[in-house]
Each structure stands twice: as C-alpha cells, then as structure tokens.
Design a protein around this motif. Structure first.
Motif, PDB file in Angstrom:
ATOM      1  N   GLN A 138       0.837  -1.200   0.000  1.00  0.00           N
ATOM      2  CA  GLN A 138       0.000   0.000   0.000  1.00  0.00           C
ATOM      3  C   GLN A 138       0.872   1.250   0.000  1.00  0.00           C
ATOM      4  OE1 GLN A 138      -3.261   0.261  -0.442  1.00  0.00           O
ATOM      5  NE2 GLN A 138      -3.082   2.483  -0.351  1.00  0.00           N
ATOM      6  N   LYS A 139       1.894   1.257   0.822  1.00  0.00           N
ATOM      7  CA  LYS A 139       2.796   2.406   0.890  1.00  0.00           C
ATOM      8  C   LYS A 139       3.522   2.596  -0.444  1.00  0.00           C
ATOM      9  CE  LYS A 139       6.057   4.526   4.052  1.00  0.00           C
ATOM     10  NZ  LYS A 139       6.765   4.386   5.306  1.00  0.00           N
ATOM     11  N   GLU A 159       1.111   4.153  -2.923  1.00  0.00           N
ATOM     12  CA  GLU A 159       0.938   5.586  -2.652  1.00  0.00           C
ATOM     13  C   GLU A 159       2.121   6.390  -3.184  1.00  0.00           C
ATOM     14  OE1 GLU A 159       0.437   5.752   1.589  1.00  0.00           O
ATOM     15  OE2 GLU A 159      -1.555   4.808   1.513  1.00  0.00           O
TER      16      GLU A 159
END
Length: 186
Positions: free
Chosen positions: A174-175, A178
């Motif tokens: 997820q990071k 992003e």
C-alpha cells in the motif's frame, strides 16, 4: 573467547555447511544493498562472524533461513551504523541529499546499462519508490515479491508469526502504491 587458530577439519566442516548457501546469501545481500561490492562485504562480514561458531552451525536444523536471518540482522546493524554516521556528517546547511546512506538506495539488478535502458521510466519509478521505503519494509518486499520466498521462511528470518508477514506485506505494498501514485502526478 574463540581460539586464534582453527583446525582444517573445522574449515572443511564450515565450508560444507555454508558453501551451498553462499549464492543465495549473496543474491539476498545484493538486493538489500543495491551494489555488488557492498553485498560481498555484507556476506563476508557474516561469514567472519560465523566461522568461529562452526559447532553451533552444525546444530541448526534448517540452515538457509537461519543464515538469511543472520545476514538480515547484519544488514540492519550496518544500516543503523550508517544512519548514525550520516547524522554526524550532515553539515549545518542541512544538505541531507548529499549524505544519504548507501543502504537507503534501491537494490538494483546489476545487469548493466542495456538492462537499465530496457526497464524504462516505469521501472525507475518503482525503484525510486522502493528506495523510499524503510529498510525493513524494502527487505520484506524483496524477500517475497522479488526473491519468491514463502511467507513461512520470511517469518522465520524476521522471527514473527506468518500472519504478521501477510499484514506487513499488505501495508508495504500500500505504501509503495501511494509513493508511485505521487510520482505519476503531473
């Protein structure tokens, strides 16, 4: 304290135990450090630490994850030392960009300029985004997504529950998504 001299039988035993794992250790170290010389140094440091402990190595059931755990810990220790040195060497002007620790760079393939050209812009963006991850998150993604390790093996190396690996992988990905999304914004 360890003796200064070691017997030939100890050298043979150490060689028999460790030699089958050296290629994998080097590959893992190269992905963590991002450069062949640093990877060689990391593996050499691990071997120097372990040689006096050959008897202990003989008692280890599954040597591959155990050796990888030792290598990962050595990597983390070097990273911490590098950050301490970085903090001490930063000038009053705050020019941190010129003082980044070498372990914070994305571990590259080391295949040369032609391979780098083939990867293109998307590959560079992924590398840059991955380089921004903390070393522990970067190592986890490398172990699972790049090296193809099983979650159980990663859990043994990091000494956490397999379910923890699943949740950490999710957060790391997820990071990374992003960071990639920010890079793609105009």
């Amino acid at each position: 304290m360890y003796p200064l001299f070691f017997s030939r039988s100890q050298a043979r035993t150490f060689d028999q135990l460790v030699k089958p794992h050296l290629r994998g250790l080097y590959r893992f170290a190269h992905r963590l450090t991002g450069n062949p010389a640093d990877a060689e140094d990391l593996v050499q440091d691990v071997m120097l630490k372990l040689y006096p402990r050959t008897r202990e190595l003989e008692a280890v059931q599954d040597l591959r994850p155990w050796l990888n755990r030792v290598l990962y810990r050595q990597f983390v220790d070097r990273d911490r030392k590098g950050k301490r040195r970085q903090e001490q060497s930063v000038t009053d002007t705050g020019d941190i960009e010129n003082h980044q620790a070498f372990l914070d760079r994305y571990p590259g393939e080391g295949l040369g300029p032609l391979a780098d050209m083939e990867r293109g812009r998307a590959g560079r963006m992924v590398q840059e985004a991955l380089a921004e991850l903390p070393p522990d998150q970067r190592a986890l993604l490398i172990m699972y997504d790049v090296e193809g390790w099983e979650q159980q093996a990663i859990a043994e190396v990091l000494e956490v529950a397999p379910g923890t690996i699943k949740s950490r992988l999710h957060r790391c990905r997820q990071k990374l998504r992003e960071q990639l999304a920010r890079r793609m914004e105009p």
